[in-house]
Write a protein that holds these residues in place. Structure first.
Motif, PDB file in Angstrom:
ATOM      1  N   LEU A 110       0.801  -1.222   0.000  1.00  0.00           N
ATOM      2  CA  LEU A 110       0.000   0.000   0.000  1.00  0.00           C
ATOM      3  C   LEU A 110       0.834   1.272   0.000  1.00  0.00           C
ATOM      4  CD1 LEU A 110      -2.854  -1.004   2.477  1.00  0.00           C
ATOM      5  CD2 LEU A 110      -2.778  -1.206  -0.026  1.00  0.00           C
ATOM      6  N   GLY A 111       1.978   1.276   0.645  1.00  0.00           N
ATOM      7  CA  GLY A 111       2.831   2.465   0.617  1.00  0.00           C
ATOM      8  C   GLY A 111       2.589   3.434   1.749  1.00  0.00           C
ATOM      9  N   GLU A 112       1.325   3.756   2.023  1.00  0.00           N
ATOM     10  CA  GLU A 112       1.020   4.686   3.111  1.00  0.00           C
ATOM     11  C   GLU A 112      -0.305   4.295   3.760  1.00  0.00           C
ATOM     12  OE1 GLU A 112       0.312   8.666   1.961  1.00  0.00           O
ATOM     13  OE2 GLU A 112      -1.001   8.176   0.291  1.00  0.00           O
TER      14      GLU A 112
ATOM     15  N   ILE B 151       4.164  -6.274   4.951  1.00  0.00           N
ATOM     16  CA  ILE B 151       4.786  -5.533   6.049  1.00  0.00           C
ATOM     17  C   ILE B 151       6.295  -5.706   6.049  1.00  0.00           C
ATOM     18  CG2 ILE B 151       4.975  -5.324   8.569  1.00  0.00           C
ATOM     19  CD1 ILE B 151       2.046  -6.296   8.725  1.00  0.00           C
ATOM     20  N   GLY B 152       6.756  -6.934   5.872  1.00  0.00           N
ATOM     21  CA  GLY B 152       8.185  -7.206   5.941  1.00  0.00           C
ATOM     22  C   GLY B 152       8.462  -8.679   5.783  1.00  0.00           C
TER      23      GLY B 152
ATOM     24  N   ILE C 277      10.745  -5.092   9.078  1.00  0.00           N
ATOM     25  CA  ILE C 277       9.643  -4.260   8.588  1.00  0.00           C
ATOM     26  C   ILE C 277      10.181  -3.279   7.554  1.00  0.00           C
ATOM     27  CG2 ILE C 277       7.956  -2.482   9.220  1.00  0.00           C
ATOM     28  CD1 ILE C 277       7.736  -3.809  11.968  1.00  0.00           C
ATOM     29  N   PHE C 278       9.569  -3.269   6.356  1.00  0.00           N
ATOM     30  CA  PHE C 278      10.033  -2.351   5.316  1.00  0.00           C
ATOM     31  C   PHE C 278       8.941  -1.405   4.825  1.00  0.00           C
ATOM     32  CE2 PHE C 278       9.467  -6.513   2.993  1.00  0.00           C
ATOM     33  CZ  PHE C 278       8.272  -6.199   2.358  1.00  0.00           C
TER      34      PHE C 278
ATOM     35  N   LEU D 204       1.383   1.188   9.190  1.00  0.00           N
ATOM     36  CA  LEU D 204       0.666   0.172   8.427  1.00  0.00           C
ATOM     37  C   LEU D 204       0.485  -1.123   9.218  1.00  0.00           C
ATOM     38  CD1 LEU D 204       2.091   0.733   4.851  1.00  0.00           C
ATOM     39  CD2 LEU D 204      -0.331   0.703   5.474  1.00  0.00           C
ATOM     40  N   VAL D 205       1.374  -1.375  10.172  1.00  0.00           N
ATOM     41  CA  VAL D 205       1.217  -2.566  11.007  1.00  0.00           C
ATOM     42  C   VAL D 205      -0.102  -2.491  11.763  1.00  0.00           C
ATOM     43  CG1 VAL D 205       2.177  -3.922  12.891  1.00  0.00           C
ATOM     44  CG2 VAL D 205       3.710  -2.830  11.233  1.00  0.00           C
ATOM     45  N   ALA D 206      -0.377  -1.336  12.359  1.00  0.00           N
ATOM     46  CA  ALA D 206      -1.625  -1.153  13.092  1.00  0.00           C
ATOM     47  C   ALA D 206      -2.826  -1.217  12.165  1.00  0.00           C
ATOM     48  CB  ALA D 206      -1.602   0.183  13.841  1.00  0.00           C
ATOM     49  N   PHE D 207      -2.682  -0.667  10.950  1.00  0.00           N
ATOM     50  CA  PHE D 207      -3.794  -0.726   9.998  1.00  0.00           C
ATOM     51  C   PHE D 207      -4.166  -2.163   9.693  1.00  0.00           C
ATOM     52  CE2 PHE D 207      -4.819  -1.642   5.564  1.00  0.00           C
ATOM     53  CZ  PHE D 207      -6.111  -1.140   5.537  1.00  0.00           C
ATOM     54  N   PHE D 208      -3.175  -2.973   9.346  1.00  0.00           N
ATOM     55  CA  PHE D 208      -3.466  -4.369   9.015  1.00  0.00           C
ATOM     56  C   PHE D 208      -4.052  -5.099  10.220  1.00  0.00           C
ATOM     57  CE2 PHE D 208      -0.233  -3.758   5.578  1.00  0.00           C
ATOM     58  CZ  PHE D 208      -1.081  -4.034   4.512  1.00  0.00           C
TER      59      PHE D 208
END
Length: 281
Positions: free
Chosen positions: A82-84, A113-114, A120-121, A126-130
């Motif tokens: 997603l990027g952001e 995520i990574g 994590i890259f 985004l971790v919280a979003f997923f």
């Protein structure tokens, strides 16, 4: 069946939509690719050119597709890189629109995520979003071993750990978990796990001397395509593992820096060697 695929794209190589669209089409699916980035090549090279598209631009593209009145024929939404974090809301809004038009449609979320090699890259948000938003909305989630451990909050040392982590994630909403890059029963094998309320299946393939960028994107796309065709997770798992292994084997054989998806396209539909999953729960 049509699939709305929202993920990255590169001109050279095969990651994101550049790894997913052709295999999906090769298996007979109409694909509506929406690219979250357009790069010259994947970032693993350390240098690349191009740009990421902002959330408003992506939403505008999806709005244009919706205006064609075709969401009722969309069988699935597939999301990847997603990027952001703002793009997450756009994806989930697209899922809501598609499911409103076709209640039988499913959402397959590849939580990029990574991995074990790089950590994590993506942006940490985004971790919280997923974890908090995408998982509850998804029907199928396709994490690799690193992402499975991160989203479940537990270490993955073997099959039992993977089963426990999959159960934790499924408790948040997804019907099915496809976990990839898991340790096999021997050092020479790598495993994939499909787990849902109906049971869990494990398939092992020989470990190959390659770290393949885009293999996870290819795997998510193939599993979704096969699941849509069979509605049988065990069949989808075996077909996916067999096809991905064939692509990786061809890539190693040619000594190529990128996945040899086109060269091995016959194997997408008819893998030369088929690996059978074993029911483990």
């Amino acid at each position: 069946m049509a699939i709305l695929s929202i993920q990255s794209a590169v001109a050279y190589g095969h990651v994101g939509n550049s790894a997913a669209v052709f295999p999906l089409e090769r298996l007979g699916h109409e694909v509506w690719p929406v690219d979250t980035v357009q790069f010259s090549n994947h970032t693993g090279y350390g240098a690349w050119r191009g740009r990421a598209w902002d959330a408003a631009a992506i939403a505008d593209v999806i709005r244009g597709i919706a205006e064609r009145g075709v969401f009722s024929s969309c069988a699935a939404v597939l999301s990847g890189y997603l990027g952001e974090p703002a793009l997450g809301d756009v994806v989930l809004d697209a899922v809501r629109q598609v499911k409103a038009a076709n209640p039988a449609a499913i959402y397959c979320c590849d939580p990029v995520i990574g991995d074990d090699h790089r950590g994590i890259f993506v942006q940490p948000e985004l971790v919280a979003f997923f974890r908090d938003h995408a998982l509850p909305a998804a029907d199928i989630v396709t994490p690799n071993k690193f992402e499975l451990a991160l989203l479940a909050g537990r270490a993955i040392a073997g099959t039992a750990d993977a089963l426990g982590a999959a159960a934790q994630i499924r408790a948040r909403g997804p019907r099915w978990i496809l976990a990839t890059s898991l340790p096999g029963t021997t050092a020479d094998a790598v495993a994939m796990l499909a787990a849902g309320a109906e049971g869990a299946w494990l398939v092992e393939t020989p470990r190959l001397p390659i770290v393949a960028n885009g293999a996870g994107d290819l795997t998510a796309a193939l599993f979704l395509a096969r699941f849509l065709q069979s509605r049988d997770p065990a069949t989808a798992l075996g077909d996916t593992a067999s096809a991905v292994h064939a692509v990786l084997e061809e890539t190693v054989r040619r000594g190529a820096p990128e996945l040899q998806i086109v060269a091995a396209q016959h194997a997408l539909a008819t893998p030369p060697v088929c690996f059978s999953p074993q029911k483990i729960a």
